[in-house]
Design a protein around this motif. Sequence first.
Motif, short mmCIF file in Angstrom:
data_model
loop_
_atom_site.label_atom_id
_atom_site.label_comp_id
_atom_site.label_asym_id
_atom_site.label_seq_id
_atom_site.Cartn_x
_atom_site.Cartn_y
_atom_site.Cartn_z
N TYR A 100 -14.45 30.56 0.85
CA TYR A 100 -14.99 31.85 0.19
C TYR A 100 -14.29 32.76 0.15
O TYR A 100 -13.75 33.65 0.85
N LEU A 101 -13.58 32.81 -1.05
CA LEU A 101 -12.25 33.77 -1.51
C LEU A 101 -12.78 34.85 -2.69
O LEU A 101 -11.87 35.35 -3.39
N VAL A 102 -13.97 35.43 -2.46
CA VAL A 102 -14.67 36.31 -3.37
C VAL A 102 -14.04 37.83 -3.29
O VAL A 102 -13.65 38.05 -2.34
N LEU A 103 -13.36 38.13 -4.46
CA LEU A 103 -12.44 39.28 -4.42
C LEU A 103 -11.15 39.44 -3.40
O LEU A 103 -10.82 40.42 -3.29
N ALA A 104 -10.96 38.13 -3.35
CA ALA A 104 -9.75 38.00 -2.41
C ALA A 104 -8.28 38.37 -3.36
O ALA A 104 -8.40 38.16 -4.78
N ASP A 105 -7.32 39.02 -2.71
CA ASP A 105 -5.98 39.42 -3.60
C ASP A 105 -4.91 38.28 -3.31
O ASP A 105 -4.61 38.40 -2.11
N LEU A 106 -5.12 37.24 -4.12
CA LEU A 106 -4.19 36.34 -4.15
C LEU A 106 -3.00 36.63 -5.18
O LEU A 106 -2.34 35.59 -5.57
N SER A 107 -2.73 37.80 -5.40
CA SER A 107 -1.46 38.07 -6.68
C SER A 107 -0.35 37.52 -5.81
O SER A 107 0.00 37.78 -4.67
N ASP A 108 0.49 37.04 -6.63
CA ASP A 108 1.92 36.46 -6.26
C ASP A 108 1.91 35.18 -5.02
O ASP A 108 2.85 35.11 -4.54
N ALA A 119 -14.06 25.86 -3.97
CA ALA A 119 -13.74 27.20 -3.44
C ALA A 119 -14.31 28.01 -4.40
O ALA A 119 -14.58 27.90 -5.43
N ASN A 120 -14.87 29.20 -3.82
CA ASN A 120 -15.36 30.36 -4.65
C ASN A 120 -14.48 31.47 -4.66
O ASN A 120 -14.27 32.16 -3.71
N LEU A 121 -13.87 31.74 -6.06
CA LEU A 121 -12.81 32.66 -6.33
C LEU A 121 -13.38 33.54 -7.25
O LEU A 121 -12.55 34.34 -7.86
N ILE A 122 -14.57 34.16 -7.03
CA ILE A 122 -15.16 34.96 -8.02
C ILE A 122 -14.30 36.19 -7.98
O ILE A 122 -14.52 37.03 -6.69
N ALA A 140 -14.67 24.38 -8.30
CA ALA A 140 -14.49 25.46 -7.81
C ALA A 140 -14.91 26.47 -8.86
O ALA A 140 -14.94 26.24 -10.16
N CYS A 141 -15.40 27.85 -8.51
CA CYS A 141 -15.82 28.87 -9.19
C CYS A 141 -14.75 29.82 -9.40
O CYS A 141 -14.36 30.79 -8.46
N PHE A 142 -14.12 30.08 -10.41
CA PHE A 142 -12.96 31.35 -10.83
C PHE A 142 -13.69 32.22 -11.64
O PHE A 142 -12.90 33.00 -12.19
N HIS A 143 -14.98 32.33 -12.00
CA HIS A 143 -15.58 33.22 -12.77
C HIS A 143 -15.16 34.76 -12.52
O HIS A 143 -15.23 35.16 -11.30
N THR A 144 -14.63 35.63 -13.42
CA THR A 144 -14.19 37.04 -13.23
C THR A 144 -12.83 36.96 -12.59
O THR A 144 -12.32 38.14 -12.30
N ALA A 145 -12.24 35.87 -12.14
CA ALA A 145 -10.95 35.95 -11.69
C ALA A 145 -9.91 36.60 -12.59
O ALA A 145 -10.02 36.03 -13.75
N THR A 146 -8.99 37.22 -12.14
CA THR A 146 -8.10 37.82 -13.00
C THR A 146 -6.74 36.95 -12.95
O THR A 146 -6.23 36.63 -11.89
N TYR A 147 -6.00 36.92 -13.78
CA TYR A 147 -4.72 36.42 -14.26
C TYR A 147 -3.95 37.07 -15.17
O TYR A 147 -4.26 37.87 -16.04
N ASP A 148 -2.47 36.84 -15.02
CA ASP A 148 -1.87 37.56 -16.03
C ASP A 148 -0.85 36.36 -16.66
O ASP A 148 -0.85 35.31 -16.61
N ALA A 161 -11.49 28.38 -20.02
CA ALA A 161 -12.72 27.54 -19.84
C ALA A 161 -13.21 27.81 -18.47
O ALA A 161 -14.35 27.58 -17.97
N LEU A 162 -12.48 28.36 -17.36
CA LEU A 162 -12.90 28.65 -15.95
C LEU A 162 -13.53 29.68 -15.79
O LEU A 162 -13.87 30.33 -14.75
N GLY A 163 -13.41 30.51 -16.77
CA GLY A 163 -14.22 31.93 -16.67
C GLY A 163 -13.20 33.03 -16.25
O GLY A 163 -13.78 34.07 -15.92
N MET A 164 -12.01 32.89 -16.40
CA MET A 164 -11.16 33.86 -15.77
C MET A 164 -10.75 34.93 -16.82
O MET A 164 -10.87 34.91 -18.00
N ILE A 165 -10.57 36.16 -16.34
CA ILE A 165 -10.09 37.19 -17.21
C ILE A 165 -8.55 37.45 -17.42
O ILE A 165 -8.05 37.66 -16.26
#
Length: 189
Positions: A100-108, A119-122, A140-148, A161-165
């Motif tokens: 359960y990684l909801v709102l986790a900071d996985l930047s870099d 895994a839940n990465l909402i 895995a749920c990536f809904h609203t997870a951010t990427y650049d 397709a995974l619902g990422m922003i």
Amino acid sequence: DGDNDGSLFLSDLIAEPGADLSGLTLYWANLSGMDLAGGIFIDADLYAADLSNTILTSAYMHQTNLDMANLESADLSYAYMLEAGLSGADLSYAQLDFAYLVLADLSDAILSYADLSYANLIGADLTGADLSQVEQFAFACFHTATYDAATTFSEGMDPEALGMIFVPAPGALFLLGISALAGSRRRRA
């Protein structure tokens, strides 16, 4: 273990399954290969800690700081990591199934070869993260997870397709704001 001599002061606490390490500052701690399954780490600070090959199944890590930590090959199956800081962490080959990684900071963060099954990465921040070679991300749920633009994905992973922003670079947002402002001034004139 700030002096990097391998010693770790835990007062009367013992690092074992189910241990409560909440609120402790454990910068650079060497907990590699330990069994900390079901451990409680609420607001613990494990900045740059070595947790490689550590068993952390079902660990409760709400708002735990794991920035720059080495979690290579760690077992984090079913771990509860709401709002956990994992910026720059090495999670390559980690077991994150059902985590359960909801709102986790996985930047870099490095997630190469990690198992993200179920895994839940909402809302997680995956900007600049390395998701190359991730093969296990079924359900895995990536809904609203951010990427650049710096986020790398495994072949077959489609962030849209995974619902990422997609989040443009901060400099790009600034430039977009300036151009929008200039455009509105021209229209008024």
